[in-house]
Design a protein around this motif. Structure first.
Motif, PDB file in Angstrom:
ATOM      1  N   PRO A  13       8.040  34.027 -43.696  1.00 29.13           N
ATOM      2  CA  PRO A  13       6.938  34.629 -44.448  1.00 29.13           C
ATOM      3  C   PRO A  13       7.321  35.984 -45.030  1.00 29.13           C
ATOM      4  O   PRO A  13       8.091  36.739 -44.418  1.00 29.13           O
ATOM      5  N   GLU A  14       6.788  36.268 -46.200  1.00 33.36           N
ATOM      6  CA  GLU A  14       6.965  37.567 -46.832  1.00 33.36           C
ATOM      7  C   GLU A  14       5.613  38.053 -47.351  1.00 33.36           C
ATOM      8  O   GLU A  14       4.756  37.236 -47.705  1.00 33.36           O
ATOM      9  N   PRO A  15       5.403  39.355 -47.420  1.00 37.44           N
ATOM     10  CA  PRO A  15       4.109  39.863 -47.892  1.00 37.44           C
ATOM     11  C   PRO A  15       3.871  39.550 -49.354  1.00 37.44           C
ATOM     12  O   PRO A  15       4.801  39.460 -50.151  1.00 37.44           O
ATOM     13  N   THR A  16       2.596  39.391 -49.709  1.00 34.94           N
ATOM     14  CA  THR A  16       2.210  39.055 -51.078  1.00 34.94           C
ATOM     15  C   THR A  16       2.388  40.240 -52.023  1.00 34.94           C
ATOM     16  O   THR A  16       2.804  40.070 -53.163  1.00 34.94           O
ATOM     17  N   GLY A  17       2.042  41.449 -51.575  1.00 37.93           N
ATOM     18  CA  GLY A  17       2.175  42.616 -52.451  1.00 37.93           C
ATOM     19  C   GLY A  17       1.022  43.575 -52.294  1.00 37.93           C
ATOM     20  O   GLY A  17       0.689  43.982 -51.180  1.00 37.93           O
ATOM     21  N   VAL A  18       0.384  43.940 -53.395  1.00 41.19           N
ATOM     22  CA  VAL A  18      -0.758  44.857 -53.383  1.00 41.19           C
ATOM     23  C   VAL A  18      -2.040  44.029 -53.276  1.00 41.19           C
ATOM     24  O   VAL A  18      -2.281  43.130 -54.091  1.00 41.19           O
ATOM     25  N   VAL A  19      -2.842  44.330 -52.267  1.00 41.19           N
ATOM     26  CA  VAL A  19      -4.069  43.582 -52.012  1.00 41.19           C
ATOM     27  C   VAL A  19      -5.264  44.512 -52.195  1.00 41.19           C
ATOM     28  O   VAL A  19      -5.291  45.613 -51.625  1.00 41.19           O
ATOM     29  N   ALA A  20      -6.238  44.102 -52.980  1.00 42.06           N
ATOM     30  CA  ALA A  20      -7.495  44.845 -53.124  1.00 42.06           C
ATOM     31  C   ALA A  20      -8.508  44.241 -52.163  1.00 42.06           C
ATOM     32  O   ALA A  20      -8.723  43.023 -52.159  1.00 42.06           O
ATOM     33  N   VAL A  21      -9.109  45.085 -51.348  1.00 39.17           N
ATOM     34  CA  VAL A  21     -10.013  44.632 -50.295  1.00 39.17           C
ATOM     35  C   VAL A  21     -11.382  45.270 -50.495  1.00 39.17           C
ATOM     36  O   VAL A  21     -11.492  46.496 -50.572  1.00 39.17           O
ATOM     37  N   LEU A  22     -12.419  44.447 -50.572  1.00 37.43           N
ATOM     38  CA  LEU A  22     -13.791  44.946 -50.570  1.00 37.43           C
ATOM     39  C   LEU A  22     -14.285  44.881 -49.126  1.00 37.43           C
ATOM     40  O   LEU A  22     -14.486  43.793 -48.583  1.00 37.43           O
ATOM     41  N   ALA A  23     -14.444  46.044 -48.511  1.00 39.03           N
ATOM     42  CA  ALA A  23     -14.817  46.082 -47.096  1.00 39.03           C
ATOM     43  C   ALA A  23     -16.222  45.531 -46.903  1.00 39.03           C
ATOM     44  O   ALA A  23     -17.072  45.628 -47.797  1.00 39.03           O
ATOM     45  N   VAL A  61      -0.286  44.800 -41.621  1.00 36.18           N
ATOM     46  CA  VAL A  61       0.674  44.574 -40.537  1.00 36.18           C
ATOM     47  C   VAL A  61       1.842  43.697 -40.992  1.00 36.18           C
ATOM     48  O   VAL A  61       2.959  43.811 -40.483  1.00 36.18           O
ATOM     49  N   SER A  62       1.613  42.855 -41.998  1.00 38.09           N
ATOM     50  CA  SER A  62       2.676  41.964 -42.463  1.00 38.09           C
ATOM     51  C   SER A  62       3.491  42.561 -43.606  1.00 38.09           C
ATOM     52  O   SER A  62       4.394  41.912 -44.113  1.00 38.09           O
ATOM     53  N   GLY A  63       3.150  43.795 -44.029  1.00 41.10           N
ATOM     54  CA  GLY A  63       3.958  44.456 -45.050  1.00 41.10           C
ATOM     55  C   GLY A  63       3.297  44.631 -46.398  1.00 41.10           C
ATOM     56  O   GLY A  63       3.895  45.184 -47.319  1.00 41.10           O
ATOM     57  N   ASN A  64       2.043  44.153 -46.546  1.00 37.89           N
ATOM     58  CA  ASN A  64       1.306  44.391 -47.777  1.00 37.89           C
ATOM     59  C   ASN A  64       0.809  45.834 -47.823  1.00 37.89           C
ATOM     60  O   ASN A  64       0.712  46.516 -46.799  1.00 37.89           O
ATOM     61  N   VAL A 103      -2.201  43.938 -59.226  1.00 36.84           N
ATOM     62  CA  VAL A 103      -2.835  43.581 -57.955  1.00 36.84           C
ATOM     63  C   VAL A 103      -2.557  42.102 -57.720  1.00 36.84           C
ATOM     64  O   VAL A 103      -2.824  41.269 -58.581  1.00 36.84           O
ATOM     65  N   ASN A 104      -2.024  41.784 -56.559  1.00 39.31           N
ATOM     66  CA  ASN A 104      -1.580  40.416 -56.283  1.00 39.31           C
ATOM     67  C   ASN A 104      -2.601  39.551 -55.554  1.00 39.31           C
ATOM     68  O   ASN A 104      -2.475  38.328 -55.538  1.00 39.31           O
ATOM     69  N   ALA A 105      -3.594  40.192 -54.925  1.00 42.80           N
ATOM     70  CA  ALA A 105      -4.531  39.408 -54.124  1.00 42.80           C
ATOM     71  C   ALA A 105      -5.822  40.186 -53.926  1.00 42.80           C
ATOM     72  O   ALA A 105      -5.848  41.417 -54.026  1.00 42.80           O
ATOM     73  N   LEU A 106      -6.901  39.448 -53.628  1.00 46.29           N
ATOM     74  CA  LEU A 106      -8.215  40.036 -53.397  1.00 46.29           C
ATOM     75  C   LEU A 106      -8.806  39.493 -52.107  1.00 46.29           C
ATOM     76  O   LEU A 106      -8.723  38.288 -51.833  1.00 46.29           O
ATOM     77  N   ASP A 107      -9.424  40.368 -51.332  1.00 46.92           N
ATOM     78  CA  ASP A 107     -10.262  39.956 -50.209  1.00 46.92           C
ATOM     79  C   ASP A 107     -11.678  40.399 -50.561  1.00 46.92           C
ATOM     80  O   ASP A 107     -11.959  41.600 -50.643  1.00 46.92           O
ATOM     81  N   LEU A 130      -4.700  37.119 -41.181  1.00 46.79           N
ATOM     82  CA  LEU A 130      -3.312  37.504 -40.954  1.00 46.79           C
ATOM     83  C   LEU A 130      -2.362  36.707 -41.845  1.00 46.79           C
ATOM     84  O   LEU A 130      -1.359  37.232 -42.335  1.00 46.79           O
ATOM     85  N   LEU A 131      -2.688  35.436 -42.068  1.00 45.44           N
ATOM     86  CA  LEU A 131      -1.822  34.540 -42.838  1.00 45.44           C
ATOM     87  C   LEU A 131      -2.215  34.426 -44.306  1.00 45.44           C
ATOM     88  O   LEU A 131      -1.472  33.832 -45.091  1.00 45.44           O
ATOM     89  N   ALA A 132      -3.379  34.988 -44.677  1.00 43.51           N
ATOM     90  CA  ALA A 132      -3.916  34.768 -46.019  1.00 43.51           C
ATOM     91  C   ALA A 132      -3.069  35.394 -47.117  1.00 43.51           C
ATOM     92  O   ALA A 132      -3.041  34.896 -48.244  1.00 43.51           O
ATOM     93  N   PHE A 133      -2.384  36.499 -46.799  1.00 41.09           N
ATOM     94  CA  PHE A 133      -1.661  37.237 -47.833  1.00 41.09           C
ATOM     95  C   PHE A 133      -0.166  37.254 -47.558  1.00 41.09           C
ATOM     96  O   PHE A 133       0.486  38.295 -47.539  1.00 41.09           O
ATOM     97  N   LEU A 134       0.357  36.065 -47.306  1.00 37.46           N
ATOM     98  CA  LEU A 134       1.787  35.877 -47.090  1.00 37.46           C
ATOM     99  C   LEU A 134       2.320  34.830 -48.054  1.00 37.46           C
ATOM    100  O   LEU A 134       1.626  33.876 -48.400  1.00 37.46           O
ATOM    101  N   GLU A 135       3.537  35.022 -48.501  1.00 37.50           N
ATOM    102  CA  GLU A 135       4.260  34.021 -49.275  1.00 37.50           C
ATOM    103  C   GLU A 135       5.338  33.425 -48.374  1.00 37.50           C
ATOM    104  O   GLU A 135       5.705  34.019 -47.358  1.00 37.50           O
TER     105      GLU A 135
END
Length: 286
Positions: free
Chosen positions: A145-155, A173-176, A227-231, A271-276
């Motif tokens: 697994p590798e991190p996806t990148g920059v993740v935008a998170v709406l708390a 924790v996974s490197g994003n 931005v590579n991903a959104l939560d 934990l696994l959602a933003f991994l490649e």
């Protein structure tokens, strides 16, 4: 009776390891659950959102390149510091969510425990998200697994601290690296968390915290090409639909909002959602 003046706290954004005011100069009033004024929080702008993405991208190389063991150490150090400032966070969570001191303390303790839990996963993610694959031919075939990148998170809007921790820790924790939009009505625990992060070993730019109108800040983040991903944990159904449409332009990964019990066992979903997955073929005997 004391005639001493109260020293009121000034809350600021946290971008690139620094504490800027919003570039727009705007603030908004934050009140407690009874409507009493607590503080003025910065009202972040679209420019602040773009600045936060630049900071997160700049930090990504160093953070993703750190060893998993080192990232775990840093997350654990954050938990240590939160423990030391427990009383402050209990007071802020009690005000933000209208909880008794005992219930707020339970929320804060659960959040600190969650930091520790995710810290322990840092060097174990590869064991559940990677491994050797059986293939036909004289090759080793390994996936990691590798991190996806920059993740935008709406708390989450309703859980100002435990929910916040539950969406930040599994991403970094996974490197994003992350740009976090704090709860609109209860941003103060998030802005205080920034002060802990700034004095921990976490490199500047790994976590960037913005406060303000969720939809206003989220729109440029969802459309941003870097931005590579959104939560979307803190988005309502209508906003989530708009943001998913914007996210499609550069094929962002998206975690959709849903009913969540933040006090429950978090499992490994976030934990696994933003991994490649990187797969390597290597000839045997070479």
């Amino acid at each position: 009776m004391s005639d001493r003046l109260s020293v009121l706290k000034t809350y600021k954004l946290y971008v690139g390891g620094k504490f800027p005011r919003s570039e727009s100069g705007r603030v908004y009033e934050v009140t407690d659950a009874k409507g009493n004024w607590l503080a003025n929080a910065p009202l972040a702008s679209r420019k602040d959102a773009r600045d936060a993405v630049v900071a997160a991208r700049k930090a990504f190389g160093g953070w993703s390149g750190a060893t998993a063991y080192n990232r775990g150490q840093i997350l654990y150090r954050i938990a240590e510091m939160l423990e030391g400032q427990r009383d402050q966070f209990v007071a802020e969570v009690a005000d933000a969510e209208g909880l008794s001191k005992a219930k707020a303390a339970a929320q804060v303790d659960a959040a600190i425990d969650r930091w520790v839990w995710y810290a322990g996963w840092s060097d174990k993610i590869a064991q559940i998200a990677g491994g050797a694959n059986p293939v036909a031919g004289p090759y080793f075939n390994l996936s990691s697994p590798e991190p996806t990148g920059v993740v935008a998170v709406l708390a989450p809007q309703e859980s100002s601290f435990l929910g916040l921790v539950s969406v930040i820790a599994p991403v970094i924790v996974s490197g994003n690296t992350v740009v976090v939009v704090a709860s609109r009505n209860a941003p103060l625990p998030a802005l205080s968390l920034a002060e802990v992060l700034a004095t921990s070993d976490l490199p500047g730019g790994v976590v960037n915290l913005l406060s303000g109108r969720t939809a206003e800040i989220a729109a440029p983040l969802a459309a941003h090409q870097d931005v590579n991903a959104l939560d979307l944990a803190g988005a309502d159904a209508d906003l989530a639909k708009e943001l998913e449409t914007a996210a499609a332009d550069n094929l962002k990964r998206v975690v959709r909002p849903g009913a969540a019990d933040w006090s429950a066992d978090p499992g490994t979903e976030r934990l696994l959602a933003f991994l490649e997955t990187k797969t390597v073929w290597h000839p045997m005997g070479v």
